[in-house]
Scaffold this motif. Structure first.
Motif, PDB file in Angstrom:
ATOM      1  N   TYR A 162    -105.297  49.352  11.844  1.00 27.24           N
ATOM      2  CA  TYR A 162    -106.378  49.789  12.721  1.00 27.24           C
ATOM      3  C   TYR A 162    -107.027  48.593  13.406  1.00 27.24           C
ATOM      4  CZ  TYR A 162    -110.775  51.377  14.573  1.00 27.24           C
ATOM      5  OH  TYR A 162    -111.814  51.623  15.432  1.00 27.24           O
ATOM      6  N   ASP A 163    -107.419  47.581  12.640  1.00 26.87           N
ATOM      7  CA  ASP A 163    -108.157  46.450  13.188  1.00 26.87           C
ATOM      8  C   ASP A 163    -107.328  45.631  14.175  1.00 26.87           C
ATOM      9  OD1 ASP A 163    -110.909  45.981  11.553  1.00 26.87           O
ATOM     10  OD2 ASP A 163    -109.411  46.871  10.252  1.00 26.87           O
ATOM     11  N   VAL A 164    -106.060  45.417  13.853  1.00 23.24           N
ATOM     12  CA  VAL A 164    -105.234  44.546  14.682  1.00 23.24           C
ATOM     13  C   VAL A 164    -104.628  45.305  15.861  1.00 23.24           C
ATOM     14  CG1 VAL A 164    -103.232  43.007  14.738  1.00 23.24           C
ATOM     15  CG2 VAL A 164    -104.717  43.048  12.719  1.00 23.24           C
ATOM     16  N   VAL A 165    -103.921  46.399  15.584  1.00 22.52           N
ATOM     17  CA  VAL A 165    -103.173  47.092  16.632  1.00 22.52           C
ATOM     18  C   VAL A 165    -104.076  48.029  17.441  1.00 22.52           C
ATOM     19  CG1 VAL A 165    -101.258  48.664  17.129  1.00 22.52           C
ATOM     20  CG2 VAL A 165    -101.031  46.930  15.335  1.00 22.52           C
ATOM     21  N   MET A 166    -104.801  48.910  16.763  1.00 24.97           N
ATOM     22  CA  MET A 166    -105.580  49.911  17.479  1.00 24.97           C
ATOM     23  C   MET A 166    -106.820  49.310  18.135  1.00 24.97           C
ATOM     24  SD  MET A 166    -103.568  52.387  16.859  1.00 24.97           S
ATOM     25  CE  MET A 166    -104.489  53.590  17.789  1.00 24.97           C
ATOM     26  N   ASP A 167    -107.590  48.555  17.376  1.00 26.66           N
ATOM     27  CA  ASP A 167    -108.870  48.055  17.887  1.00 26.66           C
ATOM     28  C   ASP A 167    -108.690  46.829  18.773  1.00 26.66           C
ATOM     29  OD1 ASP A 167    -111.985  48.138  17.530  1.00 26.66           O
ATOM     30  OD2 ASP A 167    -111.414  46.048  17.219  1.00 26.66           O
ATOM     31  N   TYR A 168    -108.061  45.775  18.233  1.00 25.85           N
ATOM     32  CA  TYR A 168    -107.981  44.513  18.966  1.00 25.85           C
ATOM     33  C   TYR A 168    -106.989  44.567  20.126  1.00 25.85           C
ATOM     34  CZ  TYR A 168    -106.857  39.673  20.063  1.00 25.85           C
ATOM     35  OH  TYR A 168    -106.610  38.507  20.734  1.00 25.85           O
ATOM     36  N   ILE A 169    -105.809  45.113  19.899  1.00 24.57           N
ATOM     37  CA  ILE A 169    -104.780  45.091  20.938  1.00 24.57           C
ATOM     38  C   ILE A 169    -104.946  46.241  21.938  1.00 24.57           C
ATOM     39  CG2 ILE A 169    -102.308  45.293  21.388  1.00 24.57           C
ATOM     40  CD1 ILE A 169    -101.785  43.771  18.797  1.00 24.57           C
ATOM     41  N   LEU A 170    -104.897  47.477  21.452  1.00 18.30           N
ATOM     42  CA  LEU A 170    -104.848  48.610  22.369  1.00 18.30           C
ATOM     43  C   LEU A 170    -106.192  48.910  23.037  1.00 18.30           C
ATOM     44  CD1 LEU A 170    -102.465  51.051  20.470  1.00 18.30           C
ATOM     45  CD2 LEU A 170    -101.998  49.795  22.582  1.00 18.30           C
ATOM     46  N   MET A 171    -107.257  49.028  22.250  1.00 16.77           N
ATOM     47  CA  MET A 171    -108.525  49.402  22.861  1.00 16.77           C
ATOM     48  C   MET A 171    -109.066  48.310  23.778  1.00 16.77           C
ATOM     49  SD  MET A 171    -110.644  51.790  20.190  1.00 16.77           S
ATOM     50  CE  MET A 171    -110.057  51.203  18.610  1.00 16.77           C
ATOM     51  N   ASP A 172    -108.870  47.050  23.401  1.00 21.04           N
ATOM     52  CA  ASP A 172    -109.285  45.969  24.292  1.00 21.04           C
ATOM     53  C   ASP A 172    -108.471  45.982  25.586  1.00 21.04           C
ATOM     54  OD1 ASP A 172    -111.207  45.134  22.532  1.00 21.04           O
ATOM     55  OD2 ASP A 172    -110.523  43.055  22.435  1.00 21.04           O
ATOM     56  N   ALA A 173    -107.171  46.268  25.476  1.00 17.04           N
ATOM     57  CA  ALA A 173    -106.318  46.322  26.665  1.00 17.04           C
ATOM     58  C   ALA A 173    -106.773  47.435  27.604  1.00 17.04           C
ATOM     59  CB  ALA A 173    -104.864  46.539  26.260  1.00 17.04           C
ATOM     60  N   PHE A 174    -107.088  48.592  27.047  1.00 11.55           N
ATOM     61  CA  PHE A 174    -107.550  49.703  27.878  1.00 11.55           C
ATOM     62  C   PHE A 174    -108.881  49.361  28.558  1.00 11.55           C
ATOM     63  CE2 PHE A 174    -105.097  52.719  24.887  1.00 11.55           C
ATOM     64  CZ  PHE A 174    -103.951  52.571  25.654  1.00 11.55           C
ATOM     65  N   GLU A 175    -109.762  48.680  27.837  1.00 13.28           N
ATOM     66  CA  GLU A 175    -111.037  48.286  28.427  1.00 13.28           C
ATOM     67  C   GLU A 175    -110.824  47.306  29.571  1.00 13.28           C
ATOM     68  OE1 GLU A 175    -113.436  46.804  25.251  1.00 13.28           O
ATOM     69  OE2 GLU A 175    -114.023  48.793  24.548  1.00 13.28           O
ATOM     70  N   ASP A 176    -109.900  46.358  29.397  1.00 11.29           N
ATOM     71  CA  ASP A 176    -109.607  45.402  30.465  1.00 11.29           C
ATOM     72  C   ASP A 176    -109.054  46.109  31.700  1.00 11.29           C
ATOM     73  OD1 ASP A 176    -110.429  43.337  28.851  1.00 11.29           O
ATOM     74  OD2 ASP A 176    -108.410  42.757  28.220  1.00 11.29           O
ATOM     75  N   LEU A 177    -108.209  47.120  31.481  1.00 12.19           N
ATOM     76  CA  LEU A 177    -107.633  47.853  32.597  1.00 12.19           C
ATOM     77  C   LEU A 177    -108.667  48.725  33.304  1.00 12.19           C
ATOM     78  CD1 LEU A 177    -104.241  48.839  30.941  1.00 12.19           C
ATOM     79  CD2 LEU A 177    -104.523  47.319  32.908  1.00 12.19           C
ATOM     80  N   ASP A 178    -109.691  49.145  32.571  1.00 14.46           N
ATOM     81  CA  ASP A 178    -110.763  49.926  33.179  1.00 14.46           C
ATOM     82  C   ASP A 178    -111.642  49.064  34.076  1.00 14.46           C
ATOM     83  OD1 ASP A 178    -110.031  52.334  32.068  1.00 14.46           O
ATOM     84  OD2 ASP A 178    -111.336  52.124  30.310  1.00 14.46           O
ATOM     85  N   SER A 179    -111.689  47.752  33.790  1.00 17.27           N
ATOM     86  CA  SER A 179    -112.516  46.829  34.575  1.00 17.27           C
ATOM     87  C   SER A 179    -111.703  45.599  34.954  1.00 17.27           C
ATOM     88  CB  SER A 179    -113.762  46.427  33.774  1.00 17.27           C
ATOM     89  OG  SER A 179    -114.520  47.557  33.392  1.00 17.27           O
ATOM     90  N   PRO A 180    -110.709  45.761  35.834  1.00 18.31           N
ATOM     91  CA  PRO A 180    -109.849  44.634  36.201  1.00 18.31           C
ATOM     92  C   PRO A 180    -110.602  43.605  37.033  1.00 18.31           C
ATOM     93  CG  PRO A 180    -109.386  46.505  37.600  1.00 18.31           C
ATOM     94  CD  PRO A 180    -110.347  46.991  36.554  1.00 18.31           C
ATOM     95  N   PRO A 181    -110.150  42.354  37.033  1.00 20.13           N
ATOM     96  CA  PRO A 181    -110.787  41.319  37.865  1.00 20.13           C
ATOM     97  C   PRO A 181    -110.743  41.699  39.342  1.00 20.13           C
ATOM     98  CG  PRO A 181    -109.250  40.346  36.290  1.00 20.13           C
ATOM     99  CD  PRO A 181    -109.042  41.824  36.234  1.00 20.13           C
ATOM    100  N   SER A 182    -111.734  41.275  40.082  1.00 19.19           N
ATOM    101  CA  SER A 182    -111.803  41.615  41.500  1.00 19.19           C
ATOM    102  C   SER A 182    -110.614  41.053  42.274  1.00 19.19           C
ATOM    103  CB  SER A 182    -113.108  41.088  42.099  1.00 19.19           C
ATOM    104  OG  SER A 182    -113.211  39.675  41.915  1.00 19.19           O
ATOM    105  N   SER A 183    -110.082  39.894  41.823  1.00 13.34           N
ATOM    106  CA  SER A 183    -108.930  39.309  42.504  1.00 13.34           C
ATOM    107  C   SER A 183    -107.702  40.219  42.404  1.00 13.34           C
ATOM    108  CB  SER A 183    -108.607  37.936  41.900  1.00 13.34           C
ATOM    109  OG  SER A 183    -108.370  38.050  40.500  1.00 13.34           O
ATOM    110  N   VAL A 184    -107.595  40.928  41.266  1.00 16.11           N
ATOM    111  CA  VAL A 184    -106.471  41.840  41.069  1.00 16.11           C
ATOM    112  C   VAL A 184    -106.625  43.091  41.942  1.00 16.11           C
ATOM    113  CG1 VAL A 184    -105.312  43.353  39.409  1.00 16.11           C
ATOM    114  CG2 VAL A 184    -105.956  41.029  38.746  1.00 16.11           C
TER     115      VAL A 184
END
Length: 304
Positions: A162-184
């Motif tokens: 849960y901590d490594v795969v679900m929380d750190y990897i997947l949920m953080d990745a989804f959050e980054d994709l929800d707020s991509p850098p303006s340059s992207v």
């Protein structure tokens, strides 16, 4: 409803005794209906001794976590989230002690991600090589102290699935994709650029970020290095899927995300998982995971 009845009673105190009794009987019926309506939100915690133990643990010594996901997984309070998190950590540890379950987890992850790459017309070869190298690395017991140090630097509080795969990897990745850098977003949304150029530019940007992160690693061949190798194959795909113009790919990526988030909500739900003991909770967690994996597999199979 409840406060309206109280207000009504306040203004009828001067009426006859029979009328007051009648109002009280209505109040009792209304109270029962109120409790029935919210029964799912206030379960009888005596049914969940594992969860009760976790709450005592929270009260006595605290339960560390990297990020509170209370609202995301639809818990009623931070205390509920932390108590259930403690239980789920134990459940995932129980699940992965069984070699059969470990192999199933590894095979399911490999298959789903490879199928996602194939669906997007990407060659999964480099991903599969990186995935196998990661599995070899984490199965070597001598590497675990290094893994723990690396992930603790990222704020991960426990080495569980849960901590490594679900929380750190997947949920953080989804959050980054929800707020991509303006340059992207500026590149992806530029209508004067061809889709091929946009995708190439996006892939180059992702690889540049990962390359910069590699240079900062304390352990150049450690867990994060292996993770970045896998990310080099998957991150550009997910970024293009969520941000690019291909509607079918976007719908599939969103479906993948929805299934992951649905699984998280399910395992934090008293109605979907038994917080009675570690063994029963582990059974329910893996059953819910198998349902979501099957959903994703069917989706990718139907559209390939």
């Amino acid at each position: 409803m409840f406060f309206f009845i109280l207000l009504t009673l306040r203004f009828t105190l001067s009426s006859t005794v029979s009328h007051i009794l009648h109002e009280n009987s209505l109040l009792q019926v209304a109270d029962l209906r109120e409790f029935e309506e919210f029964a799912d939100y206030f379960p009888d915690l005596e049914q969940f001794p594992l969860y009760q133990t976790a709450l005592r643990h929270l009260e006595n010594g605290g339960i560390p976590c990297r990020t509170l996901r209370t609202e995301l997984v639809k818990c009623g309070s931070d205390g509920e989230y932390l108590g259930k998190l403690h239980c789920l950590r134990l459940a995932f540890q129980n699940i992965l002690r069984d070699r059969t379950n470990y192999i199933w987890f590894a095979d399911a992850g490999r298959q789903i991600l490879a199928d996602l790459l194939l669906y997007a017309d990407r060659d999964p070869k480099d991903f599969l090589i990186g995935y196998e190298e990661m599995l070899k690395y984490i199965q070597e017991g001598n590497n675990w102290r290094e893994v723990e140090e690396e992930l603790s630097m990222k704020g991960v509080k426990a080495l569980t699935f849960y901590d490594v795969v679900m929380d750190y990897i997947l949920m953080d990745a989804f959050e980054d994709l929800d707020s991509p850098p303006s340059s992207v977003t500026a590149v992806v949304q530029n209508r004067w650029l061809s889709n091929g150029f946009k995708e190439t530019a996006l892939t180059t940007a992702v690889w540049s970020v990962l390359k910069a992160k590699r240079r900062m690693l304390k352990f150049p061949t450690g867990f994060m290095a292996h993770f970045y190798t896998i990310s080099e194959q998957l991150s550009p795909l997910l970024a293009w899927g969520f941000l690019g113009p291909d509607e079918l790919l976007r719908d599939t990526c969103v479906y993948f995300k929805d299934q992951v988030m649905g699984f998280l909500v399910d395992i934090f739900n008293f109605q979907k998982c038994r917080y009675t003991n570690v063994e029963e909770l582990a059974e329910d967690v893996i059953q819910n995971l198998k349902i979501r994996i099957e959903n994703i597999s069917q989706r990718l199979s139907a559209q390939s």
